[in-house]
Motif scaffolding. Structure first.
Motif, short mmCIF file in Angstrom:
data_model
loop_
_atom_site.label_atom_id
_atom_site.label_comp_id
_atom_site.label_asym_id
_atom_site.label_seq_id
_atom_site.Cartn_x
_atom_site.Cartn_y
_atom_site.Cartn_z
N TRP A 284 0.82 -1.21 0.00
CA TRP A 284 0.00 0.00 0.00
C TRP A 284 0.85 1.26 0.00
O TRP A 284 0.52 2.24 -0.68
N MET A 285 1.96 1.26 0.72
CA MET A 285 2.81 2.44 0.71
C MET A 285 3.37 2.68 -0.69
O MET A 285 3.50 3.83 -1.11
N GLY A 286 3.69 1.62 -1.41
CA GLY A 286 4.11 1.79 -2.79
C GLY A 286 3.04 2.48 -3.63
O GLY A 286 3.34 3.31 -4.48
N ARG A 287 1.80 2.16 -3.36
CA ARG A 287 0.68 2.81 -4.06
C ARG A 287 0.53 4.25 -3.62
O ARG A 287 0.18 5.12 -4.42
N PHE A 288 0.76 4.50 -2.34
CA PHE A 288 0.55 5.85 -1.81
C PHE A 288 1.70 6.79 -2.09
O PHE A 288 1.48 7.96 -2.42
N ASP A 289 2.93 6.32 -1.96
CA ASP A 289 4.07 7.24 -2.11
C ASP A 289 4.94 6.96 -3.33
O ASP A 289 5.94 7.63 -3.54
N GLY A 290 4.55 5.96 -4.13
CA GLY A 290 5.28 5.68 -5.36
C GLY A 290 6.52 4.82 -5.19
O GLY A 290 7.24 4.58 -6.16
N GLY A 291 6.78 4.35 -3.98
CA GLY A 291 7.93 3.48 -3.75
C GLY A 291 7.73 2.10 -4.36
O GLY A 291 6.64 1.75 -4.80
N ALA A 292 8.77 1.34 -4.35
CA ALA A 292 8.72 -0.01 -4.93
C ALA A 292 7.84 -0.92 -4.07
O ALA A 292 7.93 -0.89 -2.84
N PRO A 293 7.03 -1.75 -4.70
CA PRO A 293 6.22 -2.71 -3.94
C PRO A 293 7.10 -3.88 -3.48
O PRO A 293 8.21 -4.08 -4.00
N PRO A 294 6.62 -4.66 -2.52
CA PRO A 294 7.39 -5.82 -2.08
C PRO A 294 7.39 -6.90 -3.16
O PRO A 294 6.54 -6.90 -4.05
N ASN A 295 8.31 -7.83 -3.04
CA ASN A 295 8.36 -8.95 -3.96
C ASN A 295 7.25 -9.95 -3.63
O ASN A 295 6.87 -10.08 -2.47
N GLY A 296 6.80 -10.66 -4.63
CA GLY A 296 5.84 -11.73 -4.43
C GLY A 296 4.42 -11.27 -4.24
O GLY A 296 4.13 -10.08 -4.15
#
Length: 171
Positions: A58-70
């Motif tokens: 969710w943080m990747g969606r919110f702040d544009g960071g990389a999502p976790p693997n898998g």
């Protein structure tokens, strides 16, 4: 629906609860952490990892960071040990607080479009609903961990939002 202050309060609550859970989990053996307990993600460690994985997603969606693997199936093993989980949890909680502290009301208006890891398709939902879901998901699964820790003889301390240390205006 919500405002930045709600997100800031929930980010503080999230970090507070994760610290309490970490302290309780550290009193368990490795076998106790990984014991199958009938929860949706099996063990205490599996559930801790799933919450961390989802928070990173969710943080990747919110702040544009990389999502976790898998995907969801791999979420139970995102970190190999409680010590690694604790370090990553600390970093992630800081990232969540930084995101929440930087929010403006306008950031919670409009829609968020993302690719669902579960449905494998694009989803568009109101941003405010996504933020509420984000914090609700944490609380839901931490409740499962609390129950598992309690069954394992551990005390996690207060869990009620009204006891959040920074949120006692009546004192």
């Amino acid at each position: 629906m919500i405002d930045p202050e709600y997100c800031q309060m929930m980010a503080r609550y999230n970090a507070w609860q994760n610290n309490q859970i970490k302290a309780a989990a550290e009193r368990l053996t490795e076998a106790d952490l990984r014991k199958e307990r009938g929860a949706f993600f099996g063990s205490i460690m599996g559930t801790l990892n799933h919450i961390l994985w989802a928070d990173l997603l969710w943080m990747g969606r919110f702040d544009g960071g990389a999502p976790p693997n898998g995907g969801v199936a791999e979420s139970v093993s995102v970190t190999p040990t409680l010590a690694v989980w604790g370090a990553e949890r600390f970093r992630t909680d800081g990232r969540i607080r930084q995101w929440a502290d930087g929010l403006l009301a306008v950031n919670l208006v409009g829609n968020l479009t993302y690719t669902s890891a579960v449905l494998k398709k694009d989803i568009t939902l109101p941003m405010a609903q996504c933020a509420v879901h984000f914090f609700n998901h944490q609380t839901h699964h931490r409740g499962q961990i609390h129950a598992m820790l309690t069954a394992a003889g551990q005390n996690t301390g207060d869990t009620d939002l009204v006891f959040l240390p920074e949120e006692k205006p009546w004192l």
